[in-house]
Design a protein around this motif. Structure first.
Motif, PDB file in Angstrom:
ATOM      1  N   VAL A   1       0.933  -1.192  -0.064  1.00 18.48           N
ATOM      2  CA  VAL A   1      -0.049  -0.082   0.019  1.00 18.48           C
ATOM      3  C   VAL A   1       0.850   1.237   0.162  1.00 18.48           C
ATOM      4  CG1 VAL A   1      -1.485   1.295   1.418  1.00 18.48           C
ATOM      5  CG2 VAL A   1      -2.094  -1.300   1.190  1.00 18.48           C
ATOM      6  N   VAL A   2       1.847   1.345   0.880  1.00 15.09           N
ATOM      7  CA  VAL A   2       2.860   2.445   0.958  1.00 15.09           C
ATOM      8  C   VAL A   2       3.625   2.685  -0.580  1.00 15.09           C
ATOM      9  CG1 VAL A   2       4.807   3.356   1.901  1.00 15.09           C
ATOM     10  CG2 VAL A   2       2.838   2.476   3.443  1.00 15.09           C
ATOM     11  N   ILE A   3       4.087   1.508  -0.910  1.00  7.04           N
ATOM     12  CA  ILE A   3       4.686   1.615  -2.226  1.00  7.04           C
ATOM     13  C   ILE A   3       3.762   2.045  -3.335  1.00  7.04           C
ATOM     14  CG2 ILE A   3       5.988   0.196  -4.103  1.00  7.04           C
ATOM     15  CD1 ILE A   3       7.392  -1.113  -1.774  1.00  7.04           C
ATOM     16  N   GLY A   4       2.634   1.583  -3.168  1.00  7.49           N
ATOM     17  CA  GLY A   4       1.565   1.689  -4.479  1.00  7.49           C
ATOM     18  C   GLY A   4       1.073   3.228  -4.255  1.00  7.49           C
ATOM     19  N   ALA A   5       1.092   3.886  -3.027  1.00  5.96           N
ATOM     20  CA  ALA A   5       0.616   5.389  -2.972  1.00  5.96           C
ATOM     21  C   ALA A   5       1.927   6.199  -3.434  1.00  5.96           C
ATOM     22  CB  ALA A   5       0.548   5.740  -1.723  1.00  5.96           C
ATOM     23  N   ALA A   6       3.016   6.005  -3.296  1.00  5.21           N
ATOM     24  CA  ALA A   6       4.184   6.493  -3.852  1.00  5.21           C
ATOM     25  C   ALA A   6       4.405   6.493  -5.216  1.00  5.21           C
ATOM     26  CB  ALA A   6       5.599   5.957  -2.986  1.00  5.21           C
ATOM     27  N   PHE A   7       3.961   5.327  -5.653  1.00  7.28           N
ATOM     28  CA  PHE A   7       4.130   4.987  -6.898  1.00  7.28           C
ATOM     29  C   PHE A   7       2.992   5.913  -7.908  1.00  7.28           C
ATOM     30  CE2 PHE A   7       3.085   2.412 -10.963  1.00  7.28           C
ATOM     31  CZ  PHE A   7       4.388   2.337 -11.524  1.00  7.28           C
ATOM     32  N   GLY A   8       1.816   5.836  -7.213  1.00  8.21           N
ATOM     33  CA  GLY A   8       0.636   6.481  -7.771  1.00  8.21           C
ATOM     34  C   GLY A   8       1.114   8.200  -7.893  1.00  8.21           C
TER      35      GLY A   8
ATOM     36  N   LEU B   1       4.260  12.120 -13.599  1.00  8.46           N
ATOM     37  CA  LEU B   1       4.547  11.812 -15.067  1.00  8.46           C
ATOM     38  C   LEU B   1       3.522  12.319 -16.003  1.00  8.46           C
ATOM     39  CD1 LEU B   1       6.667  10.036 -16.915  1.00  8.46           C
ATOM     40  CD2 LEU B   1       5.202   8.165 -16.449  1.00  8.46           C
ATOM     41  N   VAL B   2       2.336  11.908 -15.889  1.00  5.86           N
ATOM     42  CA  VAL B   2       1.410  12.218 -16.663  1.00  5.86           C
ATOM     43  C   VAL B   2       0.832  13.635 -16.893  1.00  5.86           C
ATOM     44  CG1 VAL B   2      -1.190  11.754 -17.022  1.00  5.86           C
ATOM     45  CG2 VAL B   2       0.229   9.808 -16.509  1.00  5.86           C
ATOM     46  N   ASP B   3       0.950  14.278 -15.626  1.00  8.46           N
ATOM     47  CA  ASP B   3       0.428  15.615 -15.819  1.00  8.46           C
ATOM     48  C   ASP B   3       1.678  16.522 -16.423  1.00  8.46           C
ATOM     49  OD1 ASP B   3      -1.820  15.090 -14.703  1.00  8.46           O
ATOM     50  OD2 ASP B   3      -1.440  15.773 -12.595  1.00  8.46           O
ATOM     51  N   ASN B   4       3.068  16.223 -16.092  1.00  9.55           N
ATOM     52  CA  ASN B   4       4.059  17.380 -16.230  1.00  9.55           C
ATOM     53  C   ASN B   4       4.888  16.690 -17.437  1.00  9.55           C
ATOM     54  OD1 ASN B   4       3.454  18.669 -14.065  1.00  9.55           O
ATOM     55  ND2 ASN B   4       4.515  17.215 -12.823  1.00  9.55           N
TER      56      ASN B   4
ATOM     57  N   VAL C   1     -21.056  25.785 -13.367  1.00 10.71           N
ATOM     58  CA  VAL C   1     -21.183  24.289 -13.170  1.00 10.71           C
ATOM     59  C   VAL C   1     -20.624  23.704 -14.437  1.00 10.71           C
ATOM     60  CG1 VAL C   1     -22.753  22.725 -13.074  1.00 10.71           C
ATOM     61  CG2 VAL C   1     -23.231  24.718 -11.964  1.00 10.71           C
ATOM     62  N   GLU C   2     -19.446  23.001 -14.192  1.00  9.24           N
ATOM     63  CA  GLU C   2     -18.879  22.365 -15.511  1.00  9.24           C
ATOM     64  C   GLU C   2     -18.645  20.619 -15.457  1.00  9.24           C
ATOM     65  OE1 GLU C   2     -15.902  25.745 -16.696  1.00  9.24           O
ATOM     66  OE2 GLU C   2     -15.087  24.333 -15.500  1.00  9.24           O
ATOM     67  N   ILE C   3     -18.420  20.070 -16.384  1.00  4.38           N
ATOM     68  CA  ILE C   3     -18.256  18.921 -16.332  1.00  4.38           C
ATOM     69  C   ILE C   3     -16.800  18.588 -16.824  1.00  4.38           C
ATOM     70  CG2 ILE C   3     -18.698  16.386 -17.459  1.00  4.38           C
ATOM     71  CD1 ILE C   3     -21.382  17.337 -17.794  1.00  4.38           C
ATOM     72  N   GLY C   4     -15.691  18.462 -15.902  1.00  5.75           N
ATOM     73  CA  GLY C   4     -14.469  18.316 -16.395  1.00  5.75           C
ATOM     74  C   GLY C   4     -13.907  16.841 -16.702  1.00  5.75           C
ATOM     75  N   TYR C   5     -14.184  16.707 -18.080  1.00  6.63           N
ATOM     76  CA  TYR C   5     -13.794  15.464 -18.727  1.00  6.63           C
ATOM     77  C   TYR C   5     -12.367  15.627 -19.148  1.00  6.63           C
ATOM     78  CZ  TYR C   5     -13.766  17.893 -23.270  1.00  6.63           C
ATOM     79  OH  TYR C   5     -13.459  18.878 -24.164  1.00  6.63           O
ATOM     80  N   GLY C   6     -11.605  16.465 -19.028  1.00  4.64           N
ATOM     81  CA  GLY C   6     -10.061  16.601 -19.123  1.00  4.64           C
ATOM     82  C   GLY C   6      -9.428  15.932 -17.937  1.00  4.64           C
ATOM     83  N   THR C   7      -9.800  16.006 -16.554  1.00  3.06           N
ATOM     84  CA  THR C   7      -9.210  15.587 -15.545  1.00  3.06           C
ATOM     85  C   THR C   7      -9.703  14.139 -15.634  1.00  3.06           C
ATOM     86  OG1 THR C   7      -9.908  17.596 -14.333  1.00  3.06           O
ATOM     87  CG2 THR C   7      -9.472  15.592 -13.010  1.00  3.06           C
ATOM     88  N   PHE C   8     -10.432  13.690 -16.237  1.00  4.21           N
ATOM     89  CA  PHE C   8     -10.938  12.243 -16.217  1.00  4.21           C
ATOM     90  C   PHE C   8     -10.051  11.698 -17.277  1.00  4.21           C
ATOM     91  CE2 PHE C   8     -13.359   8.993 -18.797  1.00  4.21           C
ATOM     92  CZ  PHE C   8     -13.270   8.082 -17.738  1.00  4.21           C
ATOM     93  N   LEU C   9      -9.575  12.289 -18.467  1.00  4.39           N
ATOM     94  CA  LEU C   9      -8.866  11.735 -19.339  1.00  4.39           C
ATOM     95  C   LEU C   9      -7.411  11.633 -18.635  1.00  4.39           C
ATOM     96  CD1 LEU C   9      -9.899  13.804 -22.545  1.00  4.39           C
ATOM     97  CD2 LEU C   9      -9.991  11.406 -22.302  1.00  4.39           C
ATOM     98  N   ASN C  10      -7.074  12.511 -17.686  1.00  2.70           N
ATOM     99  CA  ASN C  10      -5.764  12.465 -17.169  1.00  2.70           C
ATOM    100  C   ASN C  10      -5.830  11.346 -16.195  1.00  2.70           C
ATOM    101  OD1 ASN C  10      -4.305  14.638 -18.495  1.00  2.70           O
ATOM    102  ND2 ASN C  10      -4.865  16.202 -16.425  1.00  2.70           N
ATOM    103  N   ALA C  11      -6.776  10.931 -15.472  1.00  6.24           N
ATOM    104  CA  ALA C  11      -7.009   9.769 -14.627  1.00  6.24           C
ATOM    105  C   ALA C  11      -6.822   8.464 -15.407  1.00  6.24           C
ATOM    106  CB  ALA C  11      -8.325   9.830 -13.719  1.00  6.24           C
ATOM    107  N   LEU C  12      -7.532   8.512 -16.625  1.00  9.15           N
ATOM    108  CA  LEU C  12      -7.526   7.431 -17.575  1.00  9.15           C
ATOM    109  C   LEU C  12      -6.041   6.935 -18.023  1.00  9.15           C
ATOM    110  CD1 LEU C  12      -9.666   5.213 -18.671  1.00  9.15           C
ATOM    111  CD2 LEU C  12      -9.701   6.678 -20.761  1.00  9.15           C
TER     112      LEU C  12
ATOM    113  N   PHE D   1      -4.104   5.751 -15.087  1.00 14.38           N
ATOM    114  CA  PHE D   1      -4.592   4.082 -14.770  1.00 14.38           C
ATOM    115  C   PHE D   1      -3.981   3.142 -15.623  1.00 14.38           C
ATOM    116  CE2 PHE D   1      -7.430   0.824 -16.016  1.00 14.38           C
ATOM    117  CZ  PHE D   1      -7.287   0.007 -14.795  1.00 14.38           C
ATOM    118  N   ILE D   2      -4.148   3.531 -17.160  1.00 18.70           N
ATOM    119  CA  ILE D   2      -3.407   2.772 -18.189  1.00 18.70           C
ATOM    120  C   ILE D   2      -1.977   2.572 -18.006  1.00 18.70           C
ATOM    121  CG2 ILE D   2      -2.977   2.766 -20.540  1.00 18.70           C
ATOM    122  CD1 ILE D   2      -5.484   4.021 -21.094  1.00 18.70           C
ATOM    123  N   ILE D   3      -1.104   3.606 -17.562  1.00 16.98           N
ATOM    124  CA  ILE D   3       0.294   3.527 -17.213  1.00 16.98           C
ATOM    125  C   ILE D   3       0.440   2.555 -16.052  1.00 16.98           C
ATOM    126  CG2 ILE D   3       2.396   4.804 -16.461  1.00 16.98           C
ATOM    127  CD1 ILE D   3       1.209   7.163 -18.151  1.00 16.98           C
ATOM    128  N   VAL D   4      -0.194   2.772 -14.924  1.00 15.65           N
ATOM    129  CA  VAL D   4      -0.140   1.965 -13.535  1.00 15.65           C
ATOM    130  C   VAL D   4      -0.459   0.464 -14.014  1.00 15.65           C
ATOM    131  CG1 VAL D   4      -0.975   1.385 -11.510  1.00 15.65           C
ATOM    132  CG2 VAL D   4      -0.539   3.895 -12.021  1.00 15.65           C
TER     133      VAL D   4
END
Length: 137
Positions: free
Chosen positions: A23-30, A36-39, A76-87, A90-93
């Motif tokens: 769990v600790v290593i997974g949190a750090a890896f996350g 990596l994804v954002d920057n 009021v917005e639907i932030g699908y860009g944040t969802f794309l980043n999370a997706l 997830f694929i990288i992990v």
């Protein structure tokens, strides 16, 4: 005291400690994957498709406004860009975990033994076969 010693035995089992380390290593890896994804990954992709920052992509359902009391009502917005980043994260992990499990399985795989030749039938079986074949004639 029985419950305390039982809890100590439970907590000191190898599986529980392994899980805690995981769990600790997974949190750090996350956190590493998020950075990596954002920057690293998303800026070049955004540049390739016209300078779009995925985290800013959203569908506005209602514009920001000022109410009668003079307070700003946020949009009021639907932030699908944040969802794309999370997706993408997830694929990288998932890919990293797949490669790690694949490597571990390769290390743990033992050479499969060649299938053994069937054992020679006993004399009783051979005799019974001869009798069967004689009766067929």
């Amino acid at each position: 005291m029985g419950m305390i010693s039982e809890f100590k035995e439970f907590a000191m089992r190898g599986n529980v400690i392994d899980l805690a380390v995981g769990v600790v290593i997974g949190a750090a890896f996350g956190k590493i994957v998020t950075a990596l994804v954002d920057n690293v990954i998303m800026p070049p992709i955004g540049l390739l498709i016209g300078g779009v920052d995925f985290s800013d992509l959203a569908i506005t359902l209602k514009q920001a406004s000022v109410d009668a009391a003079g307070e700003v009502v946020p949009a009021v917005e639907i932030g699908y860009g944040t969802f794309l980043n999370a997706l993408i994260q997830f694929i990288i992990v998932a890919f990293a975990i797949f490669m790690m499990v694949k490597a571990i399985n390769r290390l743990n795989r033992k050479e499969e033994a060649a299938p053994e030749a069937p054992a020679e039938p006993s004399e009783d079986v051979l005799l019974l076969r001869e009798i069967r074949d004689s009766l067929k004639r």
